[in-house]
Design an enzyme around this catalytic site. Structure first.
Site, PDB file in Angstrom:
ATOM      1  N   ASP A  44      48.472  52.934  34.761  1.00  0.00           N
ATOM      2  CA  ASP A  44      48.046  51.642  35.377  1.00  0.00           C
ATOM      3  C   ASP A  44      47.701  50.246  34.733  1.00  0.00           C
ATOM      4  OD1 ASP A  44      48.856  50.631  37.706  1.00  0.00           O
ATOM      5  OD2 ASP A  44      47.023  50.395  38.753  1.00  0.00           O
ATOM      6  N   TYR A  65      46.075  46.149  34.822  1.00  0.00           N
ATOM      7  CA  TYR A  65      45.613  44.793  35.467  1.00  0.00           C
ATOM      8  C   TYR A  65      46.066  43.954  34.940  1.00  0.00           C
ATOM      9  CZ  TYR A  65      41.322  43.569  37.082  1.00  0.00           C
ATOM     10  OH  TYR A  65      39.482  42.672  37.984  1.00  0.00           O
ATOM     11  N   HIS A  90      44.729  38.819  40.770  1.00  0.00           N
ATOM     12  CA  HIS A  90      43.873  39.302  41.760  1.00  0.00           C
ATOM     13  C   HIS A  90      42.692  39.581  40.122  1.00  0.00           C
ATOM     14  CE1 HIS A  90      43.007  43.632  42.654  1.00  0.00           C
ATOM     15  NE2 HIS A  90      43.200  43.983  41.579  1.00  0.00           N
ATOM     16  N   ARG A 134      31.486  39.860  40.748  1.00  0.00           N
ATOM     17  CA  ARG A 134      30.206  38.627  39.941  1.00  0.00           C
ATOM     18  C   ARG A 134      30.399  37.328  39.576  1.00  0.00           C
ATOM     19  NH1 ARG A 134      33.797  42.061  37.344  1.00  0.00           N
ATOM     20  NH2 ARG A 134      35.117  40.322  36.312  1.00  0.00           N
ATOM     21  N   GLU A 190      47.053  48.772  47.406  1.00  0.00           N
ATOM     22  CA  GLU A 190      47.327  47.521  45.728  1.00  0.00           C
ATOM     23  C   GLU A 190      48.698  47.505  45.245  1.00  0.00           C
ATOM     24  OE1 GLU A 190      45.472  49.165  41.968  1.00  0.00           O
ATOM     25  OE2 GLU A 190      43.791  47.901  42.759  1.00  0.00           O
ATOM     26  N   GLU A 205      52.409  47.264  43.148  1.00  0.00           N
ATOM     27  CA  GLU A 205      52.868  47.050  42.421  1.00  0.00           C
ATOM     28  C   GLU A 205      53.881  47.266  42.286  1.00  0.00           C
ATOM     29  OE1 GLU A 205      49.677  49.312  40.229  1.00  0.00           O
ATOM     30  OE2 GLU A 205      48.154  49.578  40.908  1.00  0.00           O
ATOM     31  N   ASP A 265      49.578  52.188  45.097  1.00  0.00           N
ATOM     32  CA  ASP A 265      48.383  52.877  43.316  1.00  0.00           C
ATOM     33  C   ASP A 265      46.763  52.886  44.544  1.00  0.00           C
ATOM     34  OD1 ASP A 265      47.236  54.483  41.304  1.00  0.00           O
ATOM     35  OD2 ASP A 265      46.125  52.241  41.110  1.00  0.00           O
ATOM     36  N   ARG A 281      37.039  52.112  46.756  1.00  0.00           N
ATOM     37  CA  ARG A 281      36.699  51.524  46.654  1.00  0.00           C
ATOM     38  C   ARG A 281      35.622  51.865  45.937  1.00  0.00           C
ATOM     39  NH1 ARG A 281      40.924  48.115  43.444  1.00  0.00           N
ATOM     40  NH2 ARG A 281      41.890  47.159  45.015  1.00  0.00           N
ATOM     41  N   GLN A 302      35.353  54.051  43.543  1.00  0.00           N
ATOM     42  CA  GLN A 302      35.340  54.236  42.254  1.00  0.00           C
ATOM     43  C   GLN A 302      34.400  52.574  41.680  1.00  0.00           C
ATOM     44  OE1 GLN A 302      38.628  50.975  43.008  1.00  0.00           O
ATOM     45  NE2 GLN A 302      38.722  49.864  39.990  1.00  0.00           N
ATOM     46  N   TYR A 337      32.761  54.028  38.499  1.00  0.00           N
ATOM     47  CA  TYR A 337      33.762  53.240  37.146  1.00  0.00           C
ATOM     48  C   TYR A 337      33.164  52.531  36.306  1.00  0.00           C
ATOM     49  CZ  TYR A 337      32.181  48.181  38.143  1.00  0.00           C
ATOM     50  OH  TYR A 337      32.004  47.141  38.126  1.00  0.00           O
ATOM     51  N   LYS A 341      40.722  56.780  41.955  1.00  0.00           N
ATOM     52  CA  LYS A 341      42.096  56.147  41.871  1.00  0.00           C
ATOM     53  C   LYS A 341      42.964  57.539  41.943  1.00  0.00           C
ATOM     54  CE  LYS A 341      42.276  51.446  40.779  1.00  0.00           C
ATOM     55  NZ  LYS A 341      43.354  50.056  41.424  1.00  0.00           N
ATOM     56  N   THR A 385      48.862  58.444  43.930  1.00  0.00           N
ATOM     57  CA  THR A 385      49.436  56.702  43.294  1.00  0.00           C
ATOM     58  C   THR A 385      51.043  56.945  43.735  1.00  0.00           C
ATOM     59  OG1 THR A 385      48.429  56.407  42.114  1.00  0.00           O
ATOM     60  CG2 THR A 385      50.350  55.893  42.333  1.00  0.00           C
ATOM     61  N   THR A 419      47.747  45.486  40.772  1.00  0.00           N
ATOM     62  CA  THR A 419      48.119  44.883  41.564  1.00  0.00           C
ATOM     63  C   THR A 419      48.695  43.751  41.774  1.00  0.00           C
ATOM     64  OG1 THR A 419      45.916  45.790  42.681  1.00  0.00           O
ATOM     65  CG2 THR A 419      46.403  43.649  43.456  1.00  0.00           C
ATOM     66  N   GLU A 421      40.679  42.032  48.583  1.00  0.00           N
ATOM     67  CA  GLU A 421      41.156  40.952  48.371  1.00  0.00           C
ATOM     68  C   GLU A 421      41.647  40.170  49.771  1.00  0.00           C
ATOM     69  OE1 GLU A 421      43.349  39.390  44.621  1.00  0.00           O
ATOM     70  OE2 GLU A 421      44.299  41.757  45.476  1.00  0.00           O
TER      71      GLU A 421
END
Length: 395
Positions: free
Chosen positions: A109, A111, A116, A125, A180, A182, A214, A218, A221, A225, A234, A238, A325, A339
């Site tokens: 998968d 990114y 996104h 952040r 997600e 995709e 997917d 969260r 994760q 992560y 994850k 899927t 995503t 999002e």
């Protein structure tokens, strides 16, 4: 012919996606969808590769055989003189059971959406540059769990895992279950270990495209992560569509990808018209909540393939790699709830009066997509659906 006169809704003669179906008491076998029907390929093409319960044998034969098969199927369905011979092998969609269309060898998968990745960077952040320094130099990805790829319609059990809390982690059901939206690509022709596959060879190896959800926990994760990336948040499920759209059906949807700055390394050089003009839709309990555009993906499918094999990793028939995503610049084009709700701070307001930050038990998500076809036709990629079931009881 009746099957060409029926409402086709994106599944006309210009599409012809492949899948695996069964009709009791017969075993699963390969079929092609035309409008609201499935054509059983083994008897009409007289080839046992289509009597298998997966597409892998067919896909492994390579592009020349894919083209020949598509031409033969088109002729069978479009020639009135063949109608009487074809009709006994056509089944109504509602009369058959659909299965996972291919045996998944590996699952990767990516990114690849600038929007996104930027949105998540701003969420987590806010005082830093949204993108990490490597993001514009390569399509970031992770290796997923092939054994938990399931066909559309399979219920999705809410996962349990370690959730971060001020007093220390606790083990329990995910409270921030997400989707997600995709687009995935299915490998047909394998490659040799130690030999990278350039993006220019994309069509020599990739059989077709499928929609992918997917599912993402969260909160699980978020705790796991660092420093190695997604794992249990994850790998629980899927979902993929039951029908694989062959690349040939998407010729009219090819577009140039967005400008890349800085230019990528030569081994990731993009070919002409490497992007795809697909318009996705995310529906939550029957209500459309987002329409992400795939045409704007920063990293294109050929670059994903080139990066995935740049170190000499071999392709296998049945490999699935997904885009990550799909999100656009507008708020209504975001392909995940994290999002759309800005990590739960701005819940969705639904038409029935309900609100959603993340998925609740009983929620059903359906992803769909359309693409331009030849001569003004529309290609509808097969939808992928899943309903959330409660977490398993503690033991």
């Amino acid at each position: 012919m009746v099957w060409l006169d029926e409402e086709q809704a994106g599944f006309g003669i210009e599409h012809l996606p492949y899948g695996v179906f069964s009709k009791a008491p017969d075993a699963p076998r390969v079929g092609v969808r035309i409008a609201g029907r499935v054509l059983d390929l083994a008897p009409v093409l007289d080839d046992e590769v289509f009597a298998a319960g997966e597409l892998n044998g067919f896909m492994s034969r390579g592009p020349a055989f894919w083209r020949t098969t598509r031409d033969r199927v088109t002729e069978l369905l479009d020639d009135p003189r063949r109608a009487d011979a074809v009709a006994p092998h056509l089944h109504r969609i509602e009369d058959v059971r659909l299965h996972l269309p291919f045996q998944v060898a590996d699952y990767v998968d990516f990114y690849c959406s600038l929007e996104h990745a930027s949105n998540l960077g701003r969420i987590f952040r806010p005082d830093e540059e949204p993108l990490k320094p490597n993001w514009r130099h390569l399509p970031v990805g992770y290796h997923g769990r092939a054994g938990t790829v399931v066909v559309s319609g399979t219920p999705v059990r809410r996962p349990r895992g370690l959730l971060g809390r001020p007093g220390g982690p606790v083990f329990g059901p995910s409270e921030r279950l997400d989707i997600e939206a995709e687009v995935g690509f299915v490998v047909g022709t394998p490659s040799r270990l130690g030999e990278p596959v350039p993006g220019a060879a994309f069509a020599d190896h990739v059989f077709g495209a499928v929609l992918v959800n997917d599912w993402s926990a969260r909160d699980i994760q978020a705790f796991e992560y660092v420093p190695l990336g997604p794992f249990l948040g994850k790998s629980f499920a899927t979902s993929v569509a039951a029908w694989v759209t062959p690349l040939a059906a998407l010729d009219a949807a090819r577009v140039a990808g967005p400008r890349q700055d800085p230019p990528p390394s030569p081994h990731l050089a993009r070919g002409e018209a490497a992007g795809l003009n697909l318009m996705l839709e995310v529906a939550l309990n029957g209500e459309a909540v987002s329409r992400p555009p795939f045409a704007g993906m920063y990293w294109t499918p050929d670059q994903m393939l080139a990066h995935m094999t740049a170190n000499g990793a071999a392709l296998r028939t049945g490999d699935l790699f997904a885009s990550g995503t799909v999100s656009g610049a507008a708020a209504a084009e975001r392909g995940s709830l994290i999002e759309l709700t800005w990590n739960g701070a701005e819940p969705l307001k639904l038409a029935d009066g309900g609100r959603r930050a993340f998925l609740e038990d009983g929620d059903e998500v359906v992803l769909s997509a359309t693409a331009p076809g030849p001569d003004g036709a529309t290609i509808a990629l097969a939808p992928v659906a899943g309903r959330i079931e409660p977490a398993p009881t503690s033991r």
